[in-house]
Design an enzyme around this catalytic site. Sequence first.
Site, short mmCIF file in Angstrom:
data_model
loop_
_atom_site.label_atom_id
_atom_site.label_comp_id
_atom_site.label_asym_id
_atom_site.label_seq_id
_atom_site.Cartn_x
_atom_site.Cartn_y
_atom_site.Cartn_z
CD GLU A 193 44.37 48.63 41.36
OE1 GLU A 193 45.03 48.03 42.38
OE2 GLU A 193 43.60 47.70 40.73
CG HIS A 238 42.72 48.60 35.02
ND1 HIS A 238 42.52 49.05 36.17
CD2 HIS A 238 43.73 48.60 34.71
CE1 HIS A 238 43.50 49.04 36.72
NE2 HIS A 238 44.50 48.98 35.92
CE LYS A 263 45.74 44.05 44.46
NZ LYS A 263 45.58 45.15 43.61
C1 MEV Z 1 43.03 44.07 40.50
O1 MEV Z 1 43.59 44.96 41.48
C2 MEV Z 1 41.92 43.29 41.40
C3 MEV Z 1 41.37 41.98 40.55
O2 MEV Z 1 42.50 41.08 39.97
C4 MEV Z 1 40.48 41.15 41.46
C5 MEV Z 1 39.94 39.76 41.04
O3 MEV Z 1 40.75 39.36 39.90
O4 MEV Z 1 39.08 39.21 41.39
C6 MEV Z 1 40.66 42.37 39.43
#
Ligand code: MEV
Length: 433
Positions: free
Chosen positions: A86, A384, A270
């Site tokens: 990622e 991102h 996550k």
């Molecule tokens: C994406 O891999 C992880 C996030 O969704 C974590 C979060 O929302 O705190 C950006």
Amino acid sequence: MSHKKQTSRLKGFYQLDLEERHQELLERGYLTPEELGAFLPESGLPLETADHMIENVVGVFSLPLGIALNFQINGVDRLVPMVLEEPSVVAGASFMARLAREGGGFSASCTGSIMIGQLQILDLKDLSLARDQILAHKEDLLGGLEDLDPILRDLGGGPKDLEVREIPHSAIGPFLVLHLLMDVRDAMGANVVNTACEFLAPAVEELTGGRVHLRILSNLADRRLASARCTIPTQSLAFEEYSGEGVRDGIIEAWAFADADPYRAATHNKGIMNGIDAVLLATGNDWRAVEAGAHAYAARYGFYRSLSTWAVDREGNLQGELELPLAVGTVGGATRVHPGVNAALKLMGVESASQLAEIVASVGLAQNLAALRALATDGIQRGHMRLHARQVAVTAGAAGDLVNKLAALLIEENEIRVDRAREILGTWQEGKE
Ligand code: MEV
């Protein structure tokens, strides 16, 4: 060479090309050419070694390995290898580690290396009596396990205690659970604990007259917790039109959401695991075990909540803390056989499983901060998608210098999509013909 003297602030590292990054690691003495080779597709995990690791092997599978920079943990600079697919994760961790550095870096600790093995005891007439019998013979039962692993014993590890829990209600009625607490030192511990549980079972059956059914380690390793803390000076949080106070308070509001709502907590945690799993993968650790333990720990109060906490300290700075079970090993498992794992541990300068757990917890906290900071300000997509643009360019068919050129154009147009990338590539190709 001592890593204590080395820095994790490799300025401009991300702007170097691959060859130059390799050179930097070699020149600074972080890795030897052979160790670096363990990270390269042509000289990484040999097929023959892979064939001994799991069954029905037909190949090996690669993922990118990046290095998170700027980490200072308990006063020691550490370069942190991360393996994942990622984009944004390595950049996010490195950036937040830089902010944390301004507040003195991360301070991290571990509660020890005690793992829990479980024995399910069924067909007991009197649960309380069986419990008393086990506890009265605790020393004998533990003594019987003393010589099971002489190497572990000589290192100060091995069986340490027994605890009995009553499960009053279940689909099959009440039963007892015996917990064997074992100090596994620098191992993850699954093998040694499972062996001890199986060895212990007949003695427990004889003593209680019951039937020992399951004999297996628990992944809710709550006697092996790691925690990391950091303080971010409020002014370091300011950027563009955002004030430090605004970002700080926005991060705390975002954390409060996760702490109160399991739907949000799952995503929040996550994000923490994005960092944690990537280091676990790079170091050959069982990330499924850590995932299972982390989520069970997040639900320990009866509802699922955030693994981290964020608050304002007395000076008005942002203070974060993360605590979770971290059953990681630096010996056994994939450690000895996978050349990349040895190189990853060397790169970090890790000498024990507890040091590794402290690094992993710090990366998890940094990753959480990166996500909350982005979510509380611009949103996650801006940064991102900029990093994602290169992947889109490659998917569309760009190669070599064209990857960065195409990615830059997609960002400029704010159209980071494969169809648009193909269209642009097409016009460039037509231009050449
Ligand atoms: C994406 O891999 C992880 C996030 O969704 C974590 C979060 O929302 O705190 C950006």
